[in-house]
Write a protein that holds these residues in place. Sequence first.
Motif, PDB file in Angstrom:
ATOM      1  N   ARG A   1       1.141  -1.248  -0.137  1.00  0.00           N
ATOM      2  CA  ARG A   1       0.639   0.211  -0.042  1.00  0.00           C
ATOM      3  C   ARG A   1       1.013   1.459  -0.166  1.00  0.00           C
ATOM      4  O   ARG A   1       0.139   2.049  -0.662  1.00  0.00           O
ATOM      5  N   ALA A   2       1.545   1.671   0.884  1.00  0.00           N
ATOM      6  CA  ALA A   2       3.043   2.169   1.169  1.00  0.00           C
ATOM      7  C   ALA A   2       3.168   2.813  -0.474  1.00  0.00           C
ATOM      8  O   ALA A   2       3.539   4.395  -0.753  1.00  0.00           O
ATOM      9  N   MET A   3       3.693   1.540  -1.070  1.00  0.00           N
ATOM     10  CA  MET A   3       4.407   0.997  -2.867  1.00  0.00           C
ATOM     11  C   MET A   3       3.404   2.178  -3.816  1.00  0.00           C
ATOM     12  O   MET A   3       4.121   2.999  -4.221  1.00  0.00           O
ATOM     13  N   ALA A   4       2.223   1.831  -3.674  1.00  0.00           N
ATOM     14  CA  ALA A   4       0.780   2.011  -4.382  1.00  0.00           C
ATOM     15  C   ALA A   4       0.514   3.426  -4.210  1.00  0.00           C
ATOM     16  O   ALA A   4       0.365   4.496  -4.855  1.00  0.00           O
ATOM     17  N   ASP A   5       0.449   3.723  -2.806  1.00  0.00           N
ATOM     18  CA  ASP A   5       0.501   5.012  -1.889  1.00  0.00           C
ATOM     19  C   ASP A   5       1.530   6.260  -3.276  1.00  0.00           C
ATOM     20  O   ASP A   5       1.652   7.318  -3.172  1.00  0.00           O
TER      21      ASP A   5
END
Length: 491
Positions: free
Chosen positions: A204-208
Amino acid sequence: MTEKKAFIETGWNFDNSYARLPKSVFTPLTPPPVSSPELIILNGPLAASLGLNADALQSREGVEVLAGNRIPEGALPLAQAYAGHQFGHFTMLGDGRALLLGEQITPLGERVDIQLKGSGRTPYSRGGDGRAALGPMLREYIISEAMHALGIATTRSLAVVTTGESIYRETEQPGAILTRVAASHLRVGTFQYVAKWGTDEELRAMADYTLRRHFPEVNTDENRYLLLLQEVIKRQAELIAKWQLVGFIHGVMNTDNMALSGETIDYGPCAFMDGYDPATVFSSIDAQGRYAYANQPHIAAWNLARFAETLLPLLHDDEIQAIKLAEAAISGFSDLFRRNWLAGMRAKLGIFNEELQDESLIEDLLSMMHKNHADFTNTFRALTFEKPEDTILFGTSGFTQWYELWQARLGRQQEPKSSSHQLMRDSNPALIPRNHRVEEALEAAVKQGDYSVMERLLAALSSPYAHSPEQAEYSTLPALSSRPYRTYCGT
């Protein structure tokens, strides 16, 4: 002048947002020094756009930075971790011979990666020496800058320096380091790595992060990760269509070589097609033609499906629903690509509006070109300047009828013929980096230390739509050869 002041005058303005991501996706690393770096070529216009002082970059201190011997103030060098499907086989990868110095904030406020390629071993080198040879680094410089001039999204080349050290790739070769500039080095393989070995929180952090960096317009909370997938698909459909429209063959479309920004990345075994043949393959390692010219759109869709798989935990709490959303998004790629390609082909033929028979008009021309081994670039250039006699198609069966149909098609437009001519001039390059010209430049540079051949080639390639008399010599075809042209990865 103090060392610190020299760096300030160079104009480095680093931020390091990637270094603030989960620690599992990179390894901080200082590159090993090289013995005696020398600047071979510097991209002055690109340096200026980055806010860098070209004179300072050419100084001893500047060259030391481009070689990895000095770390400029504000930089936090790191090697990125990623995975990838290489010719269909999944494996752990990472920056095996490259380091991200940091992200330069340009005078316009844009954020771009500054990467050293060929800078030495990293934890991801997998037994390699982490170095690069001069020939492949100059090749990437030539091709990436030609792609930029053609109007195709691409990483850029800021500089190439020699290291003063030899490397061994079957033979002894001079070592070199390329400074590459990219919107980012986020790849499909980056997400494959996190999905395989990371947590859902890290995913999720990478996608954000990807959304913030490349798609800031996606500011809704309504399935933002589906929108991320759709935007990446859209950019790749545009990019691959532009490849096809100039006869560019990437050669190594592994998932780790698909940038989420929509830029062309990794110019290892790439080349441009001369005679039109959908089955054209140049890469010496692509024995099965997986990445042949005609297969590029299909491989792009396949790669995007792998990207979609990594996003499943973010798309929906229910896996079945997540898969349906992903499949629906991926199914739209072919239509997006086709629309982009058709629009580009219409432009190459001077067509402004749409008619149902346009597709058959285009396909019939390509079929004749394939049958007669007509040169892709020069055929469209001949049509642009109403010189059908300059193409091998002239006088062949079916071409006269096709030409009449095409002229009638142009006559049904509201736009005058002069507008069609200008559209074609703007859509059909006078020249491409012909393989024999690139090899000629590299041989002079590497074997003879003569960079003038490359400099003249770069000057001609810098304005591919100028159609100037000076470019004519770079449009000539290579001499006939019984051996097909082959390219190599340069690793």
